[in-house]
Scaffold this active site. Structure first.
Site, PDB file in Angstrom:
ATOM      1  N   SER A  65       0.826  -1.204   0.000  1.00 25.27           N
ATOM      2  CA  SER A  65       0.000   0.000   0.000  1.00 25.27           C
ATOM      3  C   SER A  65       0.866   1.261   0.000  1.00 25.27           C
ATOM      4  CB  SER A  65      -0.942  -0.036   1.205  1.00 25.27           C
ATOM      5  OG  SER A  65      -1.987   0.896   1.059  1.00 25.27           O
ATOM      6  N   LYS A  95     -23.347  15.689   7.738  1.00 30.21           N
ATOM      7  CA  LYS A  95     -22.213  15.812   8.645  1.00 30.21           C
ATOM      8  C   LYS A  95     -21.912  14.510   9.381  1.00 30.21           C
ATOM      9  CE  LYS A  95     -18.931  17.903  10.792  1.00 30.21           C
ATOM     10  NZ  LYS A  95     -17.694  18.217  10.073  1.00 30.21           N
TER      11      LYS A  95
END
Length: 326
Positions: free
Chosen positions: A153, A205
């Protein structure tokens, strides 16, 4: 009458003796407390002094460990563990090490010895960009990534900026993908009979709140964020590796899969098999290895833990537990 007065006087004398004895004992206890407080005070001063000395002298020793060399050498920089802002393999630490190695006139080549599962794409990107910039400034100094146990990664993101990548035949290499994991506790909350109450300003949110059901449009939006980050990762790897990647024949290269070093060699993820000492001796031609890895001092570790603890307690004390931007 005389006998009664004498008895009373004797009783008063005993009371005064006990009061005097009590005052003496209390004074002794208070003196012990004072001595204990002063002892703690001086011990604290000594503790602060010792850590202050470590803070002053240890970093200079770490940063200058390669500067006093009189011979050409291979500069070694370790990238170990998670690549995160507050970890040993942060961009700040790795970039500082890179700059010190490149600026040393005796550095003949640089080895990035990698053993990491990856981490932050931001931190990995910072390091990738700085390797490219420093290579352009110092064209005579090449960078070699050497993957030991694991280069996955974000760690492979960094490795792809090197001139060449080496690995062991059993190393784990690749995992070119992006992940973001969480849990869903909605069913548990319903069984327990607890309601989750979240107050927000902004329609989405709280869209990553694990205690609320997922919404299809929010899941699609988050998937788009991950896809964008993944494409940035792919573009950087392609730019770093170029035609050496066998991406056309193996499109699964960017699927997040991971391969052994031997397989990675066939796929063009690495250039050859070899260790750090092999690269220093046979490729760079400078068998003496100087470690430029920036290490945290004991004072740095202590200060970081102390600072986090103090900040947390201050936040609780001040009542900063309300709405947050994150």
């Amino acid at each position: 009458m005389s006998d009664e007065w004498n008895a009373s006087a004797a009783g008063n004398g005993d009371d005064r003796s006990w009061k005097l004895l009590e005052k003496t004992l209390l004074a002794g206890v208070q003196e012990q407390r004072r001595a204990r407080r002063w002892g703690i005070f001086f011990k604290t001063l000594t503790f602060i002094y010792l850590f202050g000395a470590l803070a002053l002298f240890t970093p200079s020793l770490n940063l200058q460990q390669g500067s006093a060399r009189s011979e050409n050498h291979t500069a070694l920089i370790e990238i170990r563990g998670m690549i995160m802002a507050d970890e040993a393999a942060s961009a700040d630490n790795v970039v500082s090490s890179l700059r010190a190695a490149f600026e040393d006139a005796k550095t003949k080549g640089i080895v990035l010895r990698i053993n990491s599962p990856g981490g932050s794409p931001v931190q990995s990107g910072y390091i990738y960009d700085e390797i490219k910039r420093l290579r352009a400034e110092h064209p005579d100094i090449k960078v070699y990534a050497v993957i030991s146990d694991l280069g996955a990664s974000g760690a492979y993101y960094i490795a792809s900026a090197a001139d060449q990548i080496y690995a062991d035949k059993a190393s784990l290499v690749g995992s070119i993908g992006v992940t973001a994991a969480t849990f869903g506790f909605v069913g548990v909350m319903e069984k327990v009979g607890v309601d989750r109450r979240v107050y927000t300003s902004g329609e989405h949110k709280a869209f990553l709140d694990p205690f609320q059901p997922q919404k299809a449009e929010e899941t699609q939006f988050w998937q788009g964020v991950l896809q964008t980050t993944h494409q940035q990762f792919i573009d950087s790897v392609k730019k770093g590796r170029g035609d050496r990647l066998k991406a056309a024949e193996h499109p699964e290269l960017f699927s997040g899969l991971i391969w052994s070093g031997e397989q990675a060699l066939e796929l063009g993820l690495v250039d050859a098999l070899g260790s750090s000492s092999f690269v220093a001796r046979e490729v760079i031609g400078a068998k003496e290895i100087v470690d430029y890895t920036r290490e945290e001092t004991p004072f740095d570790r202590f200060a970081k833990k102390l600072g986090a603890s103090v900040a947390e307690h201050l936040a609780v004390w001040a009542g900063f537990q309300g709405p947050a931007l994150r």
